[in-house]
Design an enzyme around this catalytic site. Structure first.
Site, PDB file in Angstrom:
ATOM      1  N   ARG A 154       0.788  -1.076   0.054  1.00  0.00           N
ATOM      2  CA  ARG A 154       0.020   0.043   0.012  1.00  0.00           C
ATOM      3  C   ARG A 154       0.932   1.200  -0.103  1.00  0.00           C
ATOM      4  O   ARG A 154       0.556   2.272  -0.503  1.00  0.00           O
ATOM      5  CB  ARG A 154      -0.866   0.132   1.165  1.00  0.00           C
ATOM      6  CG  ARG A 154      -1.899   1.175   1.207  1.00  0.00           C
ATOM      7  CD  ARG A 154      -2.771   1.056   2.297  1.00  0.00           C
ATOM      8  NE  ARG A 154      -2.259   0.851   3.575  1.00  0.00           N
ATOM      9  CZ  ARG A 154      -2.010   1.824   4.424  1.00  0.00           C
ATOM     10  NH1 ARG A 154      -2.087   3.158   4.081  1.00  0.00           N
ATOM     11  NH2 ARG A 154      -1.596   1.832   5.791  1.00  0.00           N
ATOM     12  N   TYR A 209     -19.186  11.801 -17.818  1.00  0.00           N
ATOM     13  CA  TYR A 209     -19.502  10.387 -17.183  1.00  0.00           C
ATOM     14  C   TYR A 209     -20.496  10.368 -15.859  1.00  0.00           C
ATOM     15  O   TYR A 209     -19.894  11.429 -14.946  1.00  0.00           O
ATOM     16  CB  TYR A 209     -18.151   9.649 -16.888  1.00  0.00           C
ATOM     17  CG  TYR A 209     -18.266   8.552 -16.066  1.00  0.00           C
ATOM     18  CD1 TYR A 209     -19.146   7.493 -16.629  1.00  0.00           C
ATOM     19  CD2 TYR A 209     -17.319   8.198 -15.005  1.00  0.00           C
ATOM     20  CE1 TYR A 209     -19.242   6.254 -15.849  1.00  0.00           C
ATOM     21  CE2 TYR A 209     -17.472   7.139 -14.257  1.00  0.00           C
ATOM     22  CZ  TYR A 209     -18.433   6.107 -14.700  1.00  0.00           C
ATOM     23  OH  TYR A 209     -18.466   5.050 -13.887  1.00  0.00           O
ATOM     24  N   ASP A 256     -10.281  13.444 -18.570  1.00  0.00           N
ATOM     25  CA  ASP A 256     -10.629  12.123 -18.718  1.00  0.00           C
ATOM     26  C   ASP A 256     -10.297  11.526 -20.006  1.00  0.00           C
ATOM     27  O   ASP A 256     -10.981  12.024 -21.041  1.00  0.00           O
ATOM     28  CB  ASP A 256     -11.958  12.013 -18.264  1.00  0.00           C
ATOM     29  CG  ASP A 256     -12.209  10.538 -18.006  1.00  0.00           C
ATOM     30  OD1 ASP A 256     -11.734   9.584 -18.903  1.00  0.00           O
ATOM     31  OD2 ASP A 256     -13.408  10.059 -17.369  1.00  0.00           O
ATOM     32  N   LYS A 287     -11.710   0.163 -19.466  1.00  0.00           N
ATOM     33  CA  LYS A 287     -12.048   0.307 -20.953  1.00  0.00           C
ATOM     34  C   LYS A 287     -11.132  -0.086 -21.745  1.00  0.00           C
ATOM     35  O   LYS A 287     -11.014  -1.228 -21.833  1.00  0.00           O
ATOM     36  CB  LYS A 287     -12.769   1.625 -20.985  1.00  0.00           C
ATOM     37  CG  LYS A 287     -13.605   2.053 -19.856  1.00  0.00           C
ATOM     38  CD  LYS A 287     -15.005   1.172 -19.441  1.00  0.00           C
ATOM     39  CE  LYS A 287     -15.877   2.221 -18.591  1.00  0.00           C
ATOM     40  NZ  LYS A 287     -15.340   2.424 -17.448  1.00  0.00           N
TER      41      LYS A 287
END
Length: 341
Positions: free
Chosen positions: A42, A94, A161, A186
């Site tokens: 992490r 979006y 984006d 995507k």
């Protein structure tokens, strides 16, 4: 040696030393032996994440950070905004991004303003007055284009984006944008089998802050997902080229159909409109080869009437978002024709 984006999509982030594997392996580790570059995943990442980040960073021209999903990447970028900051977003964009912005506005953390994608005067004014411009070009789902370069270098931080265009279709950082965001779920992943997000920036301070946001919130990607996204990236150039050719052909044919009132095409995506919601729903139900499903960018073609989603009710009722896959274009066309009736 200079290499084209197509070549870098295949080679960037790949091991090169003698005796190493041809491709970065899956490293399923949360902890590492003390004394090396990695201690806890992490905090420091993993070799698999880093290979993907290196590859995307080379293509976009900045430092990439991988997140658990595209929306996790969006949240990390919005987390950089000071309380009370004004964020401007396209009216057609979006829905997940607008949902996050709407929540932040309701909580009193951000001020949010929506501007029509084609209102160039309003966008220019916002670049001088707002704190952050959130841009999609092309927009989701209407495929409007927004010129990025004239909006950069002013007061507002510019975030783009780049999911639809991909790093091979556009490089917003080169046009002056501050941060690029991807839903690697995507086109980059390309096979509808992973969730992953990315941010990229050429600003060292922003890169550190984005990495810190990932660490603080624990929005880390799965190692398998990172490996799948990297593998998907290797074939992105050929997928993007072939799917875009098919999309251009189908868009031209759709535009000639009496039942279709408007067609837009950008890369692998088509947005076409039928007279009303009933006609669009009927088409989605009658398609056989093309899958009726949400999301986009996979090797399989799929359609969706976006106005059915909460938050997208303002999208034209008959608009169908068509993500074009790798099937034979003539098979896709026959399916569309029979569904159009």
């Amino acid at each position: 040696m200079d290499r084209t984006p197509r070549t870098r999509a295949v080679t960037a982030g790949r091991p090169s030393a003698a005796g190493q594997p041809m491709n970065t392996p899956i490293v399923p580790a949360s902890s590492f032996v003390a004394g090396g570059a990695h201690t806890y995943a992490r905090e420091d990442g993993t070799p698999t994440w880093e290979a993907l980040e290196t590859a995307i960073g080379e293509l976009e021209g900045g430092q990439a950070t991988a997140f658990a999903s595209g929306l996790a990447a969006v949240a990390a970028v919005l987390d950089l905004c000071e309380a009370g900051a004004e964020v401007v977003v396209p009216t057609f964009s979006y829905v997940g991004t607008r949902e996050q912005l709407g929540h932040a506005a309701r909580m009193g953390r951000l001020k949010v303003r929506q501007i029509a994608p084609d209102d160039t005067t309003a966008w220019a004014q916002a670049s001088r007055e707002a704190d952050l411009l959130w841009i999609e070009s092309p927009t989701n789902p209407t495929l409007d284009l927004i010129d990025i370069a004239p909006l950069t270098g002013r007061r507002a931080r510019v975030v783009v984006d780049n999911t639809f265009a991909t790093p091979l279709g556009a490089t917003p950082l080169a046009a002056g944008a501050d941060i690029v965001v991807h839903s690697a779920t995507k086109m980059i992943g390309g096979h509808s089998d992973l969730l992953l997000g990315l941010t990229v920036t050429a600003d060292e301070t922003l890169a550190r802050e984005l990495r810190s946001a990932r660490t603080r919130t624990g929005a880390t990607p799965g190692v398998l997902e990172a490996w799948l996204a990297l593998r998907g990236l290797r074939t992105l150039p050929v997928r993007l080229a072939e799917q875009s050719r098919t999309a251009a052909l189908l868009a031209e044919r759709l535009a000639a159909q009496p039942a279709v009132t408007r067609v837009r095409q950008a890369g692998t995506m088509i947005a076409f409109e039928l007279p009303d919601a009933e006609a669009a729903d009927r088409l989605c139900e009658r398609l056989d080869l093309v899958v009726h499903a949400t999301s986009l960018g996979g090797v399989e073609s799929n359609v969706e009437r976006r106005a059915t989603w909460p938050g997208d009710a303002h999208v034209p009722a008959g608009l169908v978002r068509f993500s074009v896959g790798l099937e034979d274009p003539e098979d896709l066309w026959r399916d569309l024709v029979q569904a159009l009736g």
